[in-house]
Design a protein around this motif. Structure first.
Motif, PDB file in Angstrom:
ATOM      1  N   ASP A 175       3.178   5.527  32.623  1.00  0.00           N
ATOM      2  CA  ASP A 175       2.232   6.627  32.840  1.00  0.00           C
ATOM      3  C   ASP A 175       2.124   6.951  34.329  1.00  0.00           C
ATOM      4  OD1 ASP A 175       0.133   8.446  31.992  1.00  0.00           O
ATOM      5  OD2 ASP A 175      -1.189   7.107  33.105  1.00  0.00           O
ATOM      6  N   ARG A 209       4.923   9.038  35.395  1.00  0.00           N
ATOM      7  CA  ARG A 209       4.778  10.431  34.987  1.00  0.00           C
ATOM      8  C   ARG A 209       3.782  11.167  35.876  1.00  0.00           C
ATOM      9  NH1 ARG A 209       3.981   8.619  29.742  1.00  0.00           N
ATOM     10  NH2 ARG A 209       6.030   8.219  28.894  1.00  0.00           N
ATOM     11  N   ARG A 210       2.688  10.493  36.191  1.00  0.00           N
ATOM     12  CA  ARG A 210       1.662  11.161  36.998  1.00  0.00           C
ATOM     13  C   ARG A 210       2.193  11.541  38.373  1.00  0.00           C
ATOM     14  NH1 ARG A 210      -2.296   7.809  38.305  1.00  0.00           N
ATOM     15  NH2 ARG A 210      -1.627   6.003  37.132  1.00  0.00           N
ATOM     16  N   TYR A 211       3.087  10.713  38.902  1.00  0.00           N
ATOM     17  CA  TYR A 211       3.584  10.984  40.239  1.00  0.00           C
ATOM     18  C   TYR A 211       4.954  11.662  40.226  1.00  0.00           C
ATOM     19  CZ  TYR A 211      -0.188   8.390  42.391  1.00  0.00           C
ATOM     20  OH  TYR A 211      -1.406   7.993  42.825  1.00  0.00           O
ATOM     21  N   GLY A 212       5.523  11.847  39.056  1.00  0.00           N
ATOM     22  CA  GLY A 212       6.855  12.448  39.005  1.00  0.00           C
ATOM     23  C   GLY A 212       7.923  11.521  39.534  1.00  0.00           C
TER      24      GLY A 212
END
Lengths: 326, 175, 387
Positions: free
Chosen positions: C228, C231-234
């Motif tokens: 996760d 994903r939040r930070y790419g």
């Protein structure tokens, strides 16, 4: 002549001895710098220094010349007295450590009954110099390095002492020459056979006390740039450098005297056996430094408090118990 | 997929693209107020933020957010328009923390303010710099309809005219 | 910007900005811009409580060159050398991303042989990049020797790569519609000889370095990033793959040549620094597989399409996005054209930029040495972050 006769002969003896020690340390630092650079080179599959003199043999002299020629620089807001006291304080106690060092049957500057104690006591001053250096240079990296040194050295002196005590109990003496006398010429007559655990503990502590990799946290390059000696230039840095190598020689010398039979060896006893053993240990120091990564600070202390101190204590208790029984 | 995901959002213009030709799977134009809800939906659908930039056009700054999916790859481009006079957009750093830096970079380059960015200081350019290097002069700017090729939208709001060429707009206006 | 408004007088702008949130009893330390652990001019401000990192904030921009502006004032083919200088570690990845974006915009078909050459050279470049990282990373951990071994191999590879690209570091040999030179017989032979040699070296690295107990203790469980967080930070590339996200652009975007070859995406699920380390080590092996198969299947033909664009060629109107799996993650180029010889807008998506943005969260609460280890495990190339 009466003037000379008034001086106690021990004093003359010690003065000559100190001069000899300085020469010895100076030469050995040069040799060790060369050995380390060559050793590092060969471990890293490159020739090492090769340009100055045949096989780069004059490289340490060039290094020394460069260090001496550099400008001495005191950072702003640093405490200049403490700042310049630290490198001096790093080198001179180390020279004293050579006084009771038993190089050979008669080749000792001064036999001291409490020689081992003297070495442990003066070795403690080295910590002070590192701390002063880090603190007085008014640098955050230096401060962190100093803080690390203190907790590291204080912690590792305990198992070191416990390991040394095992030998002292066993041989009933704190005089290094007596301890060497108590060992035989053949390897199986050395203390390492009766005290293998103490030897290992001593060796690990030796790496930590001399701030050598993998325990070189006070000057951990990748984290603290250069730690406590970040702000030192020229011979200020050079003196720390000298002290580090002199410390290595001392630690190897003590280790040799305590565990490896000192000047004794198969065939003819003498200084050469002592030096061979010392150089074997120094080679180990160099080999380890260029092979292993650095441990983390909490791991370093964990190794000490969770493993070395309990083991050393158990070893000491076992030694005492066996001494009483037999 | 995106059109069903954005079912609850009033998108202005949504078109399914050919990834082989543009690299995008979906291109979506949104109103500023719909940006944060749409981004939250994307986050819940496990999309990750690829990048964020802006395009300086005649109509204003078009902020472009690219998202992609780990398991079922397909790039989603969200586009939000903001004016040249008061360029301001809501920050999505509360949903995608990684957007913080992208937004700061866009602020550096275009001067767009992202309201709600947790640390709105310059990122790549000097703190005392007032120029925004990627801003274009009025003469350099192009119309958005000139930059984006016409496509058949799956959904389009009736009042969405950004991608309609001016000439055609005038035609229909007359008609 | 507004020095006076902050009400502090010491330190520079970023220090003062950082100090606003600091506690009373902590030490603010600047790691960088000149610091051995940052391998370039990255600066990380950390707030330390003893040895523990309470907060960390990277400060960027020391190597900022505004490549995106240069993309707007140079013609499309003139911009290719710039792409090689964005990430000196994996220059060909950037080459490919840019020419790929232009080709996609114009709808060009690249000759098959050129595609194979791109795959081979990019993969060799990926190995050199990973070797560079491996040496520098072990240096961060205090092991000084591995970098010499890594550079030994890397030098051989650079010699090899020099034959088709003409340069050793900032390659820019890809052209819009192909590549600039064909592979020579000598190149093919040298690579064929090198692959078994490299296959022998990798187990040696594993025995000497990877299995070292100190190294493992330094890396295992350090800087854990879950899926996760990625994903939040790419976060992409080996860092994301170390966190169990099996995302590789080569596979996800169906790259034509890779599809037909037998290779796997290296994935680890632990999410710690060791997982990222192992992913990169596995990737070197996979790259060797790819190179070997691609060389065997190398078709004959031209390496540059007919009527390849000249300097003043005008791209058609429109936009395109092209992503490539770089050594550090997803390299993306977003190109918008208004039909002129210059791009209207070039957006360069740098993987290190996104990966580093996760650093502040990953380093929070770790010990200083771990913070350095995490920074190294992200495999940062500073010019790419700053662009």
């Amino acid at each position: 002549m009466t003037f000379l006769a008034a001086i106690p002969s021990e004093l003359i003896h010690i003065v000559i001895g100190m001069v000899a020690i300085m020469a010895f340390v100076g030469i050995h630092v040069l040799v060790l710098v060369y050995a380390e650079r060559k050793g590092a080179g060969h471990i890293q599959r490159r020739p090492g220094p090769f340009e100055v003199g045949p096989h780069g043999i004059l490289q340490p002299l060039a290094d020394a010349g460069k260090l001496i020629g550099k400008q001495l620089f005191t950072p702003t807001n640093a405490d200049p007295i403490l700042f310049w006291m630290a490198p001096v304080l790093a080198v001179f106690p180390v020279l004293l450590l050579f006084v009771p060092m038993p190089f050979g049957p008669v080749v000792t500057v001064q036999e001291v009954n409490l020689g081992l104690l003297l070495i442990l006591a003066f070795a403690g001053i080295g910590v002070l110099s590192t701390m002063l250096a880090g603190w007085a240079s008014n640098n955050k990296f230096g401060l962190l390095g100093a803080a690390r040194t203190v907790s590291q050295s204080v912690a590792y002196e305990i198992p070191l002492l416990l390991a040394v005590l095992c030998i002292a109990f066993q041989k009933g003496s704190l005089n290094l020459s007596t301890i060497v006398e108590g060992q035989g010429s053949w390897p199986w007559q050395w203390n390492i056979v009766t005290q293998p655990l103490a030897f290992l503990i001593f060796l690990v502590c030796a790496f930590a006390e001399t701030n050598r990799a993998p325990f070189d946290l006070p000057e951990a390059e990748s984290e603290l740039t250069a730690g406590f000696h970040t702000e030192y230039s020229g011979m200020g840095f050079g003196m720390f450098f000298m002290a580090e190598y002199a410390n290595m020689v001392v630690v190897s010398g003590v280790c040799t005297a305590l565990f490896l039979g000192g000047w004794k060896g198969p065939g003819i006893d003498g200084v050469w056996w002592f030096m061979i053993k010392v150089y074997a240990l120094l080679a180990l120091f160099i080999w380890v430094r260029w092979t292993y990564p650095r441990v983390r600070f909490d791991q370093l202390l964990n190794i000490n408090w969770k493993w070395l101190i309990p083991l050393a204590t158990l070893n000491l208790l076992g030694t005492v118990f066996l001494m009483k029984v037999f | 997929m995106i059109d069903s995901l954005f079912g609850t959002i009033k998108v202005q213009y949504l078109v399914k693209c050919d990834p082989a030709k543009t690299g995008l799977a979906w291109s979506v134009f949104l109103a500023q107020s719909d940006l944060l809800p749409a981004v939250k939906l994307l986050y819940r659908a496990n999309y990750f933020l690829e990048d964020l930039t802006a395009i300086d056009a005649k109509e204003g700054y078009l902020a472009v957010y690219h998202f992609d999916h780990i398991d079922s790859p397909g790039r989603v481009a969200l586009r939000v328009l903001t004016s040249h006079e008061a360029p301001e957009l809501p920050s999505i750093a509360s949903v995608y923390q990684g957007a913080e830096w992208h937004e700061r970079e866009t602020t550096d380059f275009y001067g767009i303010t992202f309201t709600g960015n947790p640390n709105p200081v310059p990122l790549l350019l000097a703190p005392d710099m007032t120029e925004h290097p990627l801003q274009k002069t009025e003469a350099q700017r192009a119309f958005l309809w000139d930059l984006f090729p016409p496509a058949e939208p799956l959904r389009a709001a009736a009042d969405f005219t950004l991608l309609t060429p001016a000439a055609k707009l005038a035609e229909t206006g007359e008609a | 910007m507004h020095y006076e408004q902050l009400g502090v007088t010491e330190g520079d702008f970023y220090n003062r900005n950082f100090e606003k949130g600091a506690r009373e009893d902590t030490m603010i330390l600047n790691l960088g811009p000149q610091h051995p652990a940052t391998h370039g001019v990255l600066r990380v401000i950390v707030e330390l409580d003893g040895e523990y990192v309470i907060r960390a904030e990277p400060v960027l921009g020391y190597l900022h060159r505004m490549h995106e502006k240069m993309g707007e004032v140079k013609t499309l083919s003139q911009f290719i050398p710039n792409t090689g200088r964005i990430d000196y570690g994996h220059a060909l990845g950037w080459n490919w991303a840019f020419v790929g974006a232009v080709e996609r915009l114009a709808g060009f078909e690249v000759p098959e042989r050129a595609q194979y050459i791109r795959v081979i050279t990019t993969e060799i470049n990926r190995i050199t990049s990973h070797l560079l990282w491996w040496g520098a990373f072990t240096l961060d951990l205090g092991a000084i020797t591995p970098i010499m071994y890594a550079f030994d191999d890397r030098e051989h590879l650079l010699d090899i790569l020099q034959m088709p690209t003409g340069s050793r570091l900032t390659h820019s040999s890809f052209r819009i519609g192909g590549v600039c030179t064909d592979l020579s017989e000598k190149f093919i032979e040298t690579v064929r000889d090198f692959i078994p040699k490299m296959r022998e070296r990798l187990p040696m690295y594993r025995d000497l370095v990877t299995d070292n107990v100190i190294l493992r203790k330094r890396l295992e469980g350090v800087g854990v990033m879950d899926a996760d967080m990625c994903r939040r930070y790419g976060v992409t590339g080996p860092v994301a793959r170390g966190s169990g996200l099996a995302y590789d652009v080569r596979q996800a975007e169906h790259f034509p040549i890779y599809e037909g070859l037998d290779w796997q995406v290296a994935v680890r699920t632990e999410g710690d620094s060791m997982a990222r380390y192992l992913v990169r080590m596995d990737e070197m092996e996979q790259s060797l597989n790819i190179i070997e198969q691609a060389l065997a299947a190398l078709p004959a033909g031209p390496v540059l399409m007919k009527n390849a664009p000249k300097v003043l060629w005008k791209a058609p109107k429109g936009e395109s996005y092209f992503a490539v799996e770089g050594a550090r993650g997803k390299i993306g180029v977003h190109l918008v054209s208004n039909g002129g010889e210059f791009a209207y807008k070039v957006k360069l998506r740098s993987p290190c930029f996104s990966n580093l943005s996760a650093y502040a969260e990953a380093a929070r609460g770790t010990i200083l040495a771990d913070a350095v280890a995490i920074l190294g495990s992200l495999d940062l190339v500073i010019p790419e972050i700053d662009r």
